[in-house]
Write an enzyme that holds these catalytic residues in place. Structure first.
Site, PDB file in Angstrom:
ATOM      1  N   GLU A 296      -6.152  15.963  23.868  1.00  0.00           N
ATOM      2  CA  GLU A 296      -6.524  15.284  25.116  1.00  0.00           C
ATOM      3  C   GLU A 296      -7.140  16.263  26.119  1.00  0.00           C
ATOM      4  O   GLU A 296      -8.083  15.925  26.833  1.00  0.00           O
ATOM      5  CB  GLU A 296      -5.303  14.599  25.752  1.00  0.00           C
ATOM      6  CG  GLU A 296      -4.726  13.452  24.930  1.00  0.00           C
ATOM      7  CD  GLU A 296      -5.571  12.187  24.950  1.00  0.00           C
ATOM      8  OE1 GLU A 296      -6.653  12.182  25.579  1.00  0.00           O
ATOM      9  OE2 GLU A 296      -5.157  11.197  24.318  1.00  0.00           O
TER      10      GLU A 296
ATOM     11  N   ASP B  10      -9.185   8.112  13.626  1.00  0.00           N
ATOM     12  CA  ASP B  10     -10.468   7.717  14.218  1.00  0.00           C
ATOM     13  C   ASP B  10     -11.513   8.802  14.476  1.00  0.00           C
ATOM     14  O   ASP B  10     -12.551   8.875  13.815  1.00  0.00           O
ATOM     15  CB  ASP B  10     -10.243   6.885  15.494  1.00  0.00           C
ATOM     16  CG  ASP B  10      -9.311   7.534  16.531  1.00  0.00           C
ATOM     17  OD1 ASP B  10      -8.952   8.716  16.392  1.00  0.00           O
ATOM     18  OD2 ASP B  10      -8.952   6.847  17.508  1.00  0.00           O
TER      19      ASP B  10
ATOM     20  N   ARG C   2     -11.070  15.621  27.294  1.00  0.00           N
ATOM     21  CA  ARG C   2     -11.267  15.209  28.684  1.00  0.00           C
ATOM     22  C   ARG C   2     -11.707  16.369  29.576  1.00  0.00           C
ATOM     23  O   ARG C   2     -12.665  16.246  30.332  1.00  0.00           O
ATOM     24  CB  ARG C   2      -9.990  14.574  29.247  1.00  0.00           C
ATOM     25  CG  ARG C   2      -9.532  13.364  28.457  1.00  0.00           C
ATOM     26  CD  ARG C   2      -8.482  12.553  29.192  1.00  0.00           C
ATOM     27  NE  ARG C   2      -7.702  11.737  28.267  1.00  0.00           N
ATOM     28  CZ  ARG C   2      -7.022  10.657  28.610  1.00  0.00           C
ATOM     29  NH1 ARG C   2      -7.013  10.218  29.860  1.00  0.00           N
ATOM     30  NH2 ARG C   2      -6.328   9.973  27.717  1.00  0.00           N
TER      31      ARG C   2
ATOM     32  N   GLU D 198     -13.524   1.187  23.589  1.00  0.00           N
ATOM     33  CA  GLU D 198     -14.133   1.337  22.258  1.00  0.00           C
ATOM     34  C   GLU D 198     -15.074   0.188  21.892  1.00  0.00           C
ATOM     35  O   GLU D 198     -16.120   0.399  21.260  1.00  0.00           O
ATOM     36  CB  GLU D 198     -13.039   1.464  21.186  1.00  0.00           C
ATOM     37  CG  GLU D 198     -12.284   2.783  21.225  1.00  0.00           C
ATOM     38  CD  GLU D 198     -11.220   2.829  22.318  1.00  0.00           C
ATOM     39  OE1 GLU D 198     -10.794   3.942  22.691  1.00  0.00           O
ATOM     40  OE2 GLU D 198     -10.818   1.744  22.813  1.00  0.00           O
TER      41      GLU D 198
ATOM     42  N   THR E  47     -15.781  12.108  22.104  1.00  0.00           N
ATOM     43  CA  THR E  47     -14.939  10.920  21.937  1.00  0.00           C
ATOM     44  C   THR E  47     -14.342  10.439  23.255  1.00  0.00           C
ATOM     45  O   THR E  47     -13.662   9.418  23.285  1.00  0.00           O
ATOM     46  CB  THR E  47     -13.860  11.154  20.858  1.00  0.00           C
ATOM     47  OG1 THR E  47     -13.388   9.874  20.395  1.00  0.00           O
ATOM     48  CG2 THR E  47     -12.708  11.971  21.392  1.00  0.00           C
TER      49      THR E  47
END
Length: 461
Positions: free
Chosen positions: A81, A214, A85, A348, A434
């Site tokens: 994360e 994913d 980010r 998504e 992503t």
């Protein structure tokens, strides 16, 4: 919508990670805890920049310059994360502006993550303490395993960071991960979601194009795109993986809905996560970027999955989709369990609408996006920001009181770009990480900003 989300974050949670719009206070339970890391600022800033919201952009930039630091805080941060980010957000802002402050901050964050890579295999742990450098995996993950979607979703950021700093260390770290995954035996060509970083052996035989899997697959295709299509190894690994997934995990329901199911111990669950709705765009992007005998199949699957995710939305009274949905005799594209019926402002599905719009210019993708905008305004907007919903199948659902940083970084960005001209962040010049942070494509983008001098390869392994 962006101004409303930003303004209320600024009013009630400035410098904290996320806003609780109903309580009008910071969200201390965010994945980054109650530290003043300004997650919403770092995550949302490139969206402000793209939208031309200069005043708000400057407020955020100034906060980052003056206040953003991981020094002197003892936080256990998710490597994944924090990378997608914070590192991703800073790298995009550096590409957009050329402001060296962003490059320095990106490197500062990446350096804090490096201790997590000190494992026998080079597969990093999930969590790292920013002060002590102690790293570990989640207690719940299969026998001390690292998670495929986490350690497999570092490549774009670390490779680009090496190119703009001239320091090869970051690329070496992700190239090691790539080699482990290339050489390891894959059961039926598939990648389980868990890998032990000490032994280099797979954990439980769970496979998914949703949670835990994913973005690994996404980064195979996108690493190839980012490299100017020179990283052939990445494209080959992508095609091998996707063909196995199409064969073993993609199915069509009795009523003709294409979905990609989770697989546990060789059994299809006939369940699909909202997180897997990004894969409509992924298959389509795979089709559009290389013409071969798989192209038509990829495009068919990409369009089919995107349609199914739209169906999961319009089959609810709120017109917003659930966290996961199932396919059985009883139901199609519907959540059956109470813990799967929430919607937390996820992007998504809109990401796939955006990619499919750019690649096909079929008006329905804009129409679907506009339906979603109206549903967000009706059900998720509050006087002090946007909240997720606890049950999308209720007429008047309860709100969850969290404005996720990815709502500003991804959800609103993809919806904005869906209605923008193709010349705004064209897909042949930019590749989205992503967390929807666009990174420049080498050789195709004047904003790549490669460092003039490259340091020699390190001896440290």
């Amino acid at each position: 919508m962006m101004e409303h989300a930003w303004h209320n974050y600024k009013l009630y949670a400035w410098g904290k990670n996320e806003l609780r719009p109903l309580s009008q206070r910071p969200h201390s339970g965010s994945i980054f805890g109650s530290y003043d890391l300004g997650a919403t600022i770092v995550d949302g800033l490139d969206t402000l920049y793209i939208m031309g919201l200069q005043k708000e952009y400057k407020e955020g930039r100034d906060w980052i310059e003056r206040r953003f630091s991981l020094d002197n805080i003892s936080a256990e941060l998710s490597v994944f994360e924090t990378n997608i980010r914070f590192v991703g957000g800073m790298l995009t802002l550096y590409a957009f502006t050329g402001d060296p402050m962003y490059k320095e901050k990106a490197q500062h964050v990446a350096d804090k993550l490096l201790p997590a890579f000190q494992t026998p295999t080079g597969i990093p742990y999930a969590l790292v303490n920013t002060k002590t450098g102690m790293a570990k995996n989640y207690g719940w993950a299969s026998g001390g395993s690292s998670i495929l979607s986490e350690f497999g979703t570092l490549h774009l950021e670390f490779a680009y960071l090496s190119d703009i700093t001239g320091n090869p260390l970051y690329r070496e770290r992700v190239q090691t991960i790539r080699q482990v995954l290339k050489e390891i035996e894959k059961p039926k060509g598939l990648y389980p979601n868990f890998l032990n970083p000490k032994t280099g052996k797979w954990g439980q035989q769970h496979m998914s194009l949703g949670a835990l899997g994913d973005s690994y697959y996404e980064y195979l295709l996108k690493a190839w795109l980012q490299s100017g299509q020179t990283d052939e190894e990445a494209r080959e690994m992508f095609d091998d993986a996707m063909l196995a997934i199409i064969d073993k995990m993609v199915r069509v329901s009795p009523n003709g809905l294409t979905y990609v199911s989770d697989l546990k111990f060789d059994r299809l669950e006939h369940k699909m996560d909202h997180l897997a709705c990004f894969s409509g765009g992924l298959f389509a992007l795979g089709a559009a970027t290389r013409q071969n005998h798989h192209t038509d199949k990829y495009m068919e699957v990409g369009k089919g999955i995107t349609n199914t995710c739209h169906e999961s939305y319009i089959r609810t009274p709120t017109q917003l989709g659930p966290e996961a949905f199932r396919f059985s005799e009883a139901a199609e594209a519907r959540a059956l369990r109470s813990q799967e019926k929430y919607y937390i402002l996820r992007p998504e599905t809109f990401e796939s609408y955006f990619v499919l719009w750019r690649l096909t210019h079929d008006q329905k993708y804009r129409d679907w996006g506009w339906q979603a905008v109206q549903a967000l305004e009706k059900h998720c907007r509050t006087p002090h920001g946007y909240c997720g919903l606890r049950n999308v199948y209720q007429q008047e659902p309860q709100k969850d009181d969290v404005q996720q940083s990815f709502f500003l970084a991804e959800t609103l960005k993809y919806l904005y770009l869906l209605f923008s001209d193709d010349s705004v962040l064209p897909l042949d010049e930019w590749v989205f990480n992503t967390e929807a942070h666009p990174l420049p494509i080498k050789g195709a983008n004047i904003y790549y900003r490669k460092a003039a001098v490259t340091l020699p390869a390190s001896n440290a392994s």
